[in-house]
Scaffold this motif. Structure first.
Motif, short mmCIF file in Angstrom:
data_model
loop_
_atom_site.label_atom_id
_atom_site.label_comp_id
_atom_site.label_asym_id
_atom_site.label_seq_id
_atom_site.Cartn_x
_atom_site.Cartn_y
_atom_site.Cartn_z
N ASP A 37 0.82 -1.21 0.00
CA ASP A 37 0.00 0.00 0.00
C ASP A 37 0.85 1.26 0.00
OD1 ASP A 37 -2.62 -1.09 0.11
OD2 ASP A 37 -2.39 -1.50 2.25
N GLU A 38 1.78 1.32 0.96
CA GLU A 38 2.50 2.56 1.20
C GLU A 38 3.34 2.97 -0.01
OE1 GLU A 38 2.67 -0.17 2.98
OE2 GLU A 38 1.79 0.26 4.95
N THR A 39 4.03 2.01 -0.60
CA THR A 39 4.92 2.35 -1.70
C THR A 39 4.16 2.57 -3.01
OG1 THR A 39 5.40 -0.04 -1.71
CG2 THR A 39 7.09 1.41 -0.84
N ARG A 40 3.06 1.86 -3.21
CA ARG A 40 2.23 2.13 -4.38
C ARG A 40 1.71 3.56 -4.33
NH1 ARG A 40 -1.69 -2.72 -6.43
NH2 ARG A 40 -3.25 -1.13 -6.03
N THR A 41 1.22 3.96 -3.16
CA THR A 41 0.71 5.31 -3.01
C THR A 41 1.82 6.34 -3.15
OG1 THR A 41 -1.08 4.54 -1.56
CG2 THR A 41 -0.51 6.87 -1.44
N ALA A 42 2.98 6.05 -2.57
CA ALA A 42 4.12 6.97 -2.67
C ALA A 42 4.55 7.13 -4.13
CB ALA A 42 5.28 6.46 -1.83
N MET A 43 4.53 6.04 -4.88
CA MET A 43 4.87 6.12 -6.31
C MET A 43 3.90 7.03 -7.05
SD MET A 43 3.94 5.06 -9.58
CE MET A 43 2.85 3.66 -9.36
N LEU A 44 2.60 6.84 -6.80
CA LEU A 44 1.60 7.67 -7.47
C LEU A 44 1.75 9.14 -7.10
CD1 LEU A 44 -1.66 5.52 -7.26
CD2 LEU A 44 -0.23 5.93 -9.26
N GLU A 45 1.93 9.42 -5.82
CA GLU A 45 2.03 10.81 -5.39
C GLU A 45 3.26 11.48 -5.99
OE1 GLU A 45 -0.31 10.44 -1.10
OE2 GLU A 45 1.89 10.39 -1.15
N ALA A 46 4.40 10.77 -6.00
CA ALA A 46 5.62 11.34 -6.57
C ALA A 46 5.50 11.53 -8.07
CB ALA A 46 6.81 10.45 -6.23
N SER A 47 4.93 10.54 -8.76
CA SER A 47 4.86 10.63 -10.22
C SER A 47 3.85 11.68 -10.67
CB SER A 47 4.54 9.27 -10.83
OG SER A 47 3.31 8.77 -10.38
N VAL A 48 2.70 11.80 -9.97
CA VAL A 48 1.72 12.83 -10.34
C VAL A 48 2.30 14.22 -10.08
CG1 VAL A 48 -0.52 13.83 -9.74
CG2 VAL A 48 -0.30 11.36 -10.11
N ALA A 49 3.00 14.39 -8.97
CA ALA A 49 3.64 15.69 -8.70
C ALA A 49 4.65 16.03 -9.80
CB ALA A 49 4.31 15.67 -7.33
N PHE A 50 5.41 15.04 -10.25
CA PHE A 50 6.40 15.26 -11.31
C PHE A 50 5.70 15.61 -12.62
CE2 PHE A 50 9.65 13.82 -14.38
CZ PHE A 50 10.80 14.38 -13.82
N LEU A 51 4.61 14.90 -12.94
CA LEU A 51 3.85 15.21 -14.15
C LEU A 51 3.31 16.64 -14.10
CD1 LEU A 51 1.83 11.88 -14.55
CD2 LEU A 51 3.56 12.74 -16.15
N ARG A 52 2.77 17.03 -12.96
CA ARG A 52 2.19 18.37 -12.84
C ARG A 52 3.23 19.47 -12.99
NH1 ARG A 52 -1.92 16.64 -7.92
NH2 ARG A 52 -3.74 16.21 -9.27
N ARG A 53 4.44 19.20 -12.52
CA ARG A 53 5.50 20.20 -12.68
C ARG A 53 5.93 20.35 -14.13
NH1 ARG A 53 7.64 17.86 -8.06
NH2 ARG A 53 9.30 16.81 -9.21
N HIS A 54 6.05 19.23 -14.84
CA HIS A 54 6.64 19.27 -16.17
C HIS A 54 5.62 19.16 -17.30
CE1 HIS A 54 10.62 19.09 -14.41
NE2 HIS A 54 10.24 18.08 -13.64
N ASN A 55 4.40 18.80 -16.97
CA ASN A 55 3.35 18.68 -18.00
C ASN A 55 1.99 18.93 -17.35
OD1 ASN A 55 2.21 18.15 -20.54
ND2 ASN A 55 1.99 15.97 -20.10
N PRO A 56 1.74 20.18 -16.92
CA PRO A 56 0.50 20.47 -16.18
C PRO A 56 -0.74 20.05 -16.97
CG PRO A 56 1.99 22.34 -16.14
CD PRO A 56 2.55 21.38 -17.14
N ALA A 57 -1.72 19.50 -16.24
CA ALA A 57 -2.96 19.06 -16.90
C ALA A 57 -3.90 20.21 -17.18
CB ALA A 57 -3.66 18.01 -16.03
N ASP A 58 -3.74 21.35 -16.47
CA ASP A 58 -4.67 22.46 -16.68
C ASP A 58 -3.98 23.63 -17.38
OD1 ASP A 58 -3.00 23.30 -14.64
OD2 ASP A 58 -4.52 22.97 -13.08
#
Length: 647
Positions: A626-647
């Motif tokens: 659980d913990e690492t799956r969630t950590a992976m998602l949180e880190a990767s979404v934050a990285f996506l938002r910095r470099h390829n914002p969805a809005d």
């Protein structure tokens, strides 16, 4: 067939859905209910479920009466099944570093637990046997002998030192499991057959009798099938230099066994008569099809071929019930996972459409289907992004497809996109259904495309074979062609694309910004291969230079020498990276060592390229916690938002 609420649903519901939009944690959590299995009588169910904040092995009647509840702790549960109506078996895995100190330093090993439904007594197979390692190397079924229930497992017999200690014999280049009969009530184990370096599994018949076994002769690249436990009667001999046949259990009768032959045209499932050696192809295009088996004898009843008419199911009465179950859930992907011996009750799992994953108890005589568990209870129908298959053509004319997932409530118009290629890569594919990783990115506002590039499964053998030698070639251009086709259709904005993947998908993500250029704004690799030469060398030290596994890997990659591998290795091309990179890797990964990501991070650092590296403590190759799956998602979404914002 009526759909209604069953009393057992309350027991297995896990946690109630929240009215707010689900956080990333809702996608990263392990399923609230998984591996749900129906007993042979159809009167009991067993599953791994979350109760409160704890994962438990639950056994209940189909009327909702709790029979047993055992804390599953932090075990990585891989499967749950019944041995008769009185014992539930649960397979788990752990990363071993000692005492099983192997050539590669650590390994993911399996354990099996047996729970007595009558007494609540839980035993770990081999746990009480000092002469055996605790790891289970295969499960070969169960049988009732003289009124007692036994399971059959591959186990490592330990040797004794002069000091009287029991240790693993590491003098050989091979780990050689023997075949053990284990009393499922007491845990007492008895060796009934010795293994050898060439052994590739046994098939068990009624009463715990060995009906066949397979061997693979590495030096000669030959796979052999023998009747019984010795070598007196050779039934089948097949050349197997790269892809090795596998025993696939009992056939349709007590005197037949199944062989999966990946070398044949169409990956055939072959039924072999152990009396005469006669062969019959019973499923010409097997791929990764699931088999349906008798819950009592284990005899073959048919295959699930993704055809709603179930043409590969041999028993008319079972076929009729499977078809009736599928009709009850139009527009959803439906998978029947177990059924009673009478076929009157079935357990089905549905997902896809707006369903994030529901377990159902289907009662054929009553004409009812009751939901009894939810995989992701905090993700409601309106939170599920729409999915569909998107078809396109590669630049060389090959017909391809992939799964397109849209942000919930969005329109197919100029969306930011995440390309999410699968791992494997040979023989693996993505299909319609609820994918927690893709849905998490869709919930953050991204279209997600999972391309089935050449070499993927789910198609015929010609499509799979087209992927050989194309790791760093047309597999990568197939992914890029998918992006171009989505852009041409007006669905995504190609200037707002990132690429993310795990394992081979991680390799493809890194290659997309090093071997390829001008395609992606960022790349995220989870447990990705970065240096092909080093990876092959690492695998070779563990498997042996002459093993079929190494021949297969070299065939799949295609690069024949060091310089060719360097040209398609992201780590060797790090100085050419044209987008920021995020590396994520589990420290306990036994499939792709974390050294691959460490080397990539070092190479990017020396080249002055923007990158981040996250090491996940206690995580394996499959994101099992659980913990690492969630950590992976949180880190990767934050990285996506910095470099390829969805809005």
């Amino acid at each position: 067939m009526r759909v209604r609420l069953c009393r057992v649903t309350i027991l297995l519901l896990a946690t109630a859905a929240s009215p707010a939009a689900p956080p990333l944690e809702a996608y990263g959590r392990l399923p609230g209910v998984e591996h749900l299995a129906l007993s042979p009588s159809g009167e009991r169910v067993a599953t791994i479920a979350v109760m409160g904040e704890r994962r438990r092995l639950i056994v209940a009647t189909t009327r909702g009466k709790l029979l047993q509840s055992v804390d599953a702790g932090n075990f990585k549960t891989r499967d749950v099944w019944w041995a008769g109506d009185d014992h539930v078996l649960a397979a788990t895995s752990s990363t071993y570093k000692a005492p099983l100190q192997l050539v590669l330093g650590q390994a993911e090993m399996w354990n099996v637990f047996s729970l007595s439904v009558r007494t609540g007594h839980l035993i770990a197979v081999f746990d009480k046997n000092r002469t055996l390692s605790p790891a289970v190397f295969a499960a070969y079924g169960s049988a009732v002998v003289d009124g007692r229930s036994f399971g059959y497992f591959g186990g490592l017999t330990l040797t004794t030192t002069v000091a009287g200690e029991f240790i693993l014999d590491t003098r050989s280049d091979f780990i050689v499991p023997d075949l053990y009969q284990v009393d499922l009530e007491s845990g007492k184990a008895e060796r009934i057959a010795r293994g050898s370096p060439s052994h590739r599994g046994w098939v068990m018949g009624e009463g715990g009798r060995i009906v066949a076994h397979a061997e693979y002769i590495r030096e000669a690249s030959l796979w052999r099938l023998y009747a019984g436990e010795d070598r007196e009667r050779l039934l089948l001999e097949l050349p197997a230099a790269v892809e090795v046949p596998q025993l696939a259990g009992r056939g349709r009768t007590a005197d037949t066994v199944l062989v999966y032959d990946p070398r044949s045209t169409g990956d055939a499932i072959v039924e072999v008569d152990i009396r005469s050696g006669a062969r019959q192809d019973i499923l010409p295009e097997a791929g990764d099809r699931r088999s349906f088996r008798s819950p009592d004898s284990g005899l073959l009843l048919g295959f699930d071929t993704d055809d709603a008419d179930y043409p590969a199911v041999f028993l008319p009465e079972l076929r009729a019930r499977l078809k009736a179950t599928a009709r009850a859930f139009p527009r959803l992907r439906t998978c029947v996972t177990s059924f009673s011996r009478s076929f009157d009750r079935l357990v089905a799992f549905t997902d896809g459409g707006d369903d994030s994953g529901t377990w159902w108890l289907v009662d054929i005589p009553a004409g009812t289907a009751d939901p009894i568990g939810y995989a992701y209870p905090k993700i409601r129908s309106k939170d599920v992004g729409a999915t569909r298959m998107f078809h396109y053509t590669a630049t060389d004319g090959l017909a391809l497809d992939g799964v397109l997932t849209l942000p919930p409530g969005s329109k197919e118009q100029k969306l930011p996109v995440v390309m999410l290629p699968h791992g494997g890569p040979i023989g693996v594919s993505d299909s319609i259904g609820f994918d927690w990783w893709a849905q998490a990115y869709a919930s953050a506002g991204y279209a997600v495309f999972q391309p089935n590039f050449r070499g993927s499964g789910g198609r015929d053998h010609r499509f799979r074979e087209a992927g050989y030698g194309e790791w760093g070639g047309r597999m990568l251009t197939d992914i890029a062609d998918g992006l171009a086709a989505l852009a041409a259709a007006g669905i995504v904005d190609p200037r707002r694309a990132c690429i993310v993947g795990g394992s081979y998908g991680g390799y493809a993500a890194l290659a997309g910004v090093t071997v390829q250029h001008g395609l992606y704004r960022c790349a995220i690799a989870v447990a990705g291969v970065t240096d092909l030469s080093a990876f092959v060398g690492w695998k070779q030290r563990g498997l042996g230079s002459k093993s079929a596994g190494i021949r297969f890997l070299r065939e799949a990659i295609g690069a024949e020498d060091e310089s060719a591998m360097a040209r398609i290795s992201p780590g060797r091309q790090a100085a050419r990276a044209d987008a920021p990179v995020l590396l994520i890797h589990g420290i306990d990964d036994t499939v792709v060592p974390i050294a691959q990501s460490e080397a990539m991070a070092d190479a990017l650092g020396r080249a002055g390229k923007p990158h981040e590296f996250i090491r996940m403590k206690g995580e394996d190759h499959w994101l099992s916690r659980d913990e690492t799956r969630t950590a992976m998602l949180e880190a990767s979404v934050a990285f996506l938002r910095r470099h390829n914002p969805a809005d």
